[in-house]
Design a protein around this motif. Sequence first.
Motif, PDB file in Angstrom:
ATOM      1  N   THR A   1       0.821  -1.212   0.000  1.00 51.23           N
ATOM      2  CA  THR A   1       0.000   0.000   0.000  1.00 51.23           C
ATOM      3  C   THR A   1       0.854   1.262   0.000  1.00 51.23           C
ATOM      4  O   THR A   1       0.360   2.344  -0.326  1.00 51.23           O
ATOM      5  CB  THR A   1      -0.922   0.028   1.233  1.00 51.23           C
ATOM      6  OG1 THR A   1      -0.115  -0.064   2.426  1.00 51.23           O
ATOM      7  CG2 THR A   1      -1.894  -1.144   1.192  1.00 51.23           C
TER       8      THR A   1
ATOM      9  N   ARG B   1       3.611   5.141  -4.892  1.00 51.56           N
ATOM     10  CA  ARG B   1       2.775   4.979  -3.693  1.00 51.56           C
ATOM     11  C   ARG B   1       3.295   5.785  -2.494  1.00 51.56           C
ATOM     12  O   ARG B   1       3.189   5.332  -1.353  1.00 51.56           O
ATOM     13  CB  ARG B   1       2.614   3.492  -3.354  1.00 51.56           C
ATOM     14  CG  ARG B   1       1.958   2.703  -4.468  1.00 51.56           C
ATOM     15  CD  ARG B   1       1.755   1.233  -4.107  1.00 51.56           C
ATOM     16  NE  ARG B   1       3.003   0.539  -3.870  1.00 51.56           N
ATOM     17  CZ  ARG B   1       3.793   0.058  -4.829  1.00 51.56           C
ATOM     18  NH1 ARG B   1       3.472   0.207  -6.097  1.00 51.56           N
ATOM     19  NH2 ARG B   1       4.919  -0.577  -4.539  1.00 51.56           N
TER      20      ARG B   1
ATOM     21  N   HIS C   1       2.505   8.549  -0.048  1.00 55.05           N
ATOM     22  CA  HIS C   1       1.272   9.195   0.375  1.00 55.05           C
ATOM     23  C   HIS C   1       1.486  10.373   1.320  1.00 55.05           C
ATOM     24  O   HIS C   1       0.605  11.215   1.454  1.00 55.05           O
ATOM     25  CB  HIS C   1       0.355   8.172   1.069  1.00 55.05           C
ATOM     26  CG  HIS C   1       0.045   6.968   0.233  1.00 55.05           C
ATOM     27  ND1 HIS C   1      -0.546   7.050  -1.017  1.00 55.05           N
ATOM     28  CD2 HIS C   1       0.247   5.639   0.460  1.00 55.05           C
ATOM     29  CE1 HIS C   1      -0.697   5.840  -1.513  1.00 55.05           C
ATOM     30  NE2 HIS C   1      -0.224   4.963  -0.643  1.00 55.05           N
TER      31      HIS C   1
ATOM     32  N   ALA D   1      -0.842  11.679  -4.634  1.00 52.16           N
ATOM     33  CA  ALA D   1      -1.098  12.349  -3.351  1.00 52.16           C
ATOM     34  C   ALA D   1      -1.101  13.866  -3.467  1.00 52.16           C
ATOM     35  O   ALA D   1      -1.606  14.553  -2.571  1.00 52.16           O
ATOM     36  CB  ALA D   1      -0.056  11.919  -2.321  1.00 52.16           C
TER      37      ALA D   1
ATOM     38  N   THR E   1      -8.664  10.797  -6.384  1.00 51.00           N
ATOM     39  CA  THR E   1      -8.145   9.862  -5.402  1.00 51.00           C
ATOM     40  C   THR E   1      -8.054  10.499  -4.022  1.00 51.00           C
ATOM     41  O   THR E   1      -8.408   9.873  -3.010  1.00 51.00           O
ATOM     42  CB  THR E   1      -6.759   9.354  -5.838  1.00 51.00           C
ATOM     43  OG1 THR E   1      -6.881   8.694  -7.099  1.00 51.00           O
ATOM     44  CG2 THR E   1      -6.195   8.372  -4.816  1.00 51.00           C
ATOM     45  N   ILE E   2      -7.593  11.731  -3.956  1.00 50.70           N
ATOM     46  CA  ILE E   2      -7.496  12.435  -2.671  1.00 50.70           C
ATOM     47  C   ILE E   2      -8.869  12.554  -2.033  1.00 50.70           C
ATOM     48  O   ILE E   2      -9.049  12.322  -0.818  1.00 50.70           O
ATOM     49  CB  ILE E   2      -6.865  13.819  -2.871  1.00 50.70           C
ATOM     50  CG1 ILE E   2      -5.437  13.682  -3.420  1.00 50.70           C
ATOM     51  CG2 ILE E   2      -6.848  14.608  -1.565  1.00 50.70           C
ATOM     52  CD1 ILE E   2      -4.863  14.977  -3.946  1.00 50.70           C
TER      53      ILE E   2
ATOM     54  N   ARG F   1     -11.517  10.635  -2.549  1.00 51.09           N
ATOM     55  CA  ARG F   1     -11.989   9.323  -2.102  1.00 51.09           C
ATOM     56  C   ARG F   1     -11.353   8.936  -0.772  1.00 51.09           C
ATOM     57  O   ARG F   1     -12.034   8.328   0.086  1.00 51.09           O
ATOM     58  CB  ARG F   1     -11.673   8.261  -3.166  1.00 51.09           C
ATOM     59  CG  ARG F   1     -12.497   8.382  -4.431  1.00 51.09           C
ATOM     60  CD  ARG F   1     -12.281   7.174  -5.343  1.00 51.09           C
ATOM     61  NE  ARG F   1     -12.745   7.476  -6.698  1.00 51.09           N
ATOM     62  CZ  ARG F   1     -11.950   7.732  -7.729  1.00 51.09           C
ATOM     63  NH1 ARG F   1     -10.624   7.692  -7.551  1.00 51.09           N
ATOM     64  NH2 ARG F   1     -12.439   7.986  -8.905  1.00 51.09           N
ATOM     65  N   ARG F   2     -10.110   9.257  -0.578  1.00 50.39           N
ATOM     66  CA  ARG F   2      -9.456   8.902   0.676  1.00 50.39           C
ATOM     67  C   ARG F   2     -10.083   9.649   1.857  1.00 50.39           C
ATOM     68  O   ARG F   2     -10.303   9.097   2.932  1.00 50.39           O
ATOM     69  CB  ARG F   2      -7.958   9.210   0.592  1.00 50.39           C
ATOM     70  CG  ARG F   2      -7.193   8.209  -0.248  1.00 50.39           C
ATOM     71  CD  ARG F   2      -5.726   8.571  -0.365  1.00 50.39           C
ATOM     72  NE  ARG F   2      -5.010   7.576  -1.179  1.00 50.39           N
ATOM     73  CZ  ARG F   2      -3.878   7.815  -1.795  1.00 50.39           C
ATOM     74  NH1 ARG F   2      -3.302   9.008  -1.703  1.00 50.39           N
ATOM     75  NH2 ARG F   2      -3.291   6.873  -2.504  1.00 50.39           N
TER      76      ARG F   2
ATOM     77  N   ALA G   1     -13.570   8.103   2.455  1.00 48.07           N
ATOM     78  CA  ALA G   1     -13.478   6.791   3.090  1.00 48.07           C
ATOM     79  C   ALA G   1     -13.138   6.923   4.576  1.00 48.07           C
ATOM     80  O   ALA G   1     -13.657   6.167   5.428  1.00 48.07           O
ATOM     81  CB  ALA G   1     -12.430   5.928   2.383  1.00 48.07           C
ATOM     82  N   ALA G   2     -12.296   7.890   4.909  1.00 48.15           N
ATOM     83  CA  ALA G   2     -11.916   8.075   6.311  1.00 48.15           C
ATOM     84  C   ALA G   2     -13.041   8.662   7.141  1.00 48.15           C
ATOM     85  O   ALA G   2     -13.044   8.517   8.381  1.00 48.15           O
ATOM     86  CB  ALA G   2     -10.680   8.990   6.390  1.00 48.15           C
TER      87      ALA G   2
END
Length: 225
Positions: free
Chosen positions: A162, A185, A187, A208, A214-215, A217-218, A221-222
């Motif tokens: 990851t 990868r 981050h 990142a 993508t940023i 979504r992170r 998700a958190a």
Amino acid sequence: MTGAVLDRLRGGLIVSCQAYPGEPMRDPATMARIAHAVATGGAAAVRLQGPDDIRAAAPGLGVPVVGIWKDGDGDVVITPTLRHALAVAEAGAGIVAVDGTRRPRPDGRTLAATVAGLRERADVTIMADCGSIDDALAAQDAGVDVLATTLAGYTPERARGTGPDLELLDAMAGRCTLPVVAEGRFHTPAQAREALARGAWAVCVGTAITHPETITRRFRAAMVP
């Protein structure tokens, strides 16, 4: 030229400015603005995908461009042939990054032949995107100027975690004589700082910093309980 370029990268942050086909930012003018923004923020270089993006961003950027051209649907897609490498150089990249693995290339040339052909026609620094220590050692023998861990986890030789493959960075920094760029990868700033402490010449960060989907979504998700 190569020595001066590498001096500019040493200890620095390379920012990859890329968007994928079909995404809202997939536009050369947009990528150029992002490239100029990260250069203003202190990036030592920017990594751009495709001749159109390179041509749009390079004028007035003030930092080196690491150029690639992703093409094809086989195993080797990062600047896969000499033709692609020459086009990237002609578009304005001072550093041309090519697939640095030992896999067969679409045009049948070896990496060494690609490097030799590029040097005959362009005054550029050549970076090899590698997936393993064996790739890195072979790329070094092929005559490239700088190595990168870009493809760690994207070939069968190493598992994809990851986070960044710092074990491969350790191996490359310890066994290779060329500068090593840590890429893939990353981050957090702490991970980038650790890579420099472990011997990376520079660190390349993309998603990142420059990939809003993508940023976002992170963060979402958190936030979900």
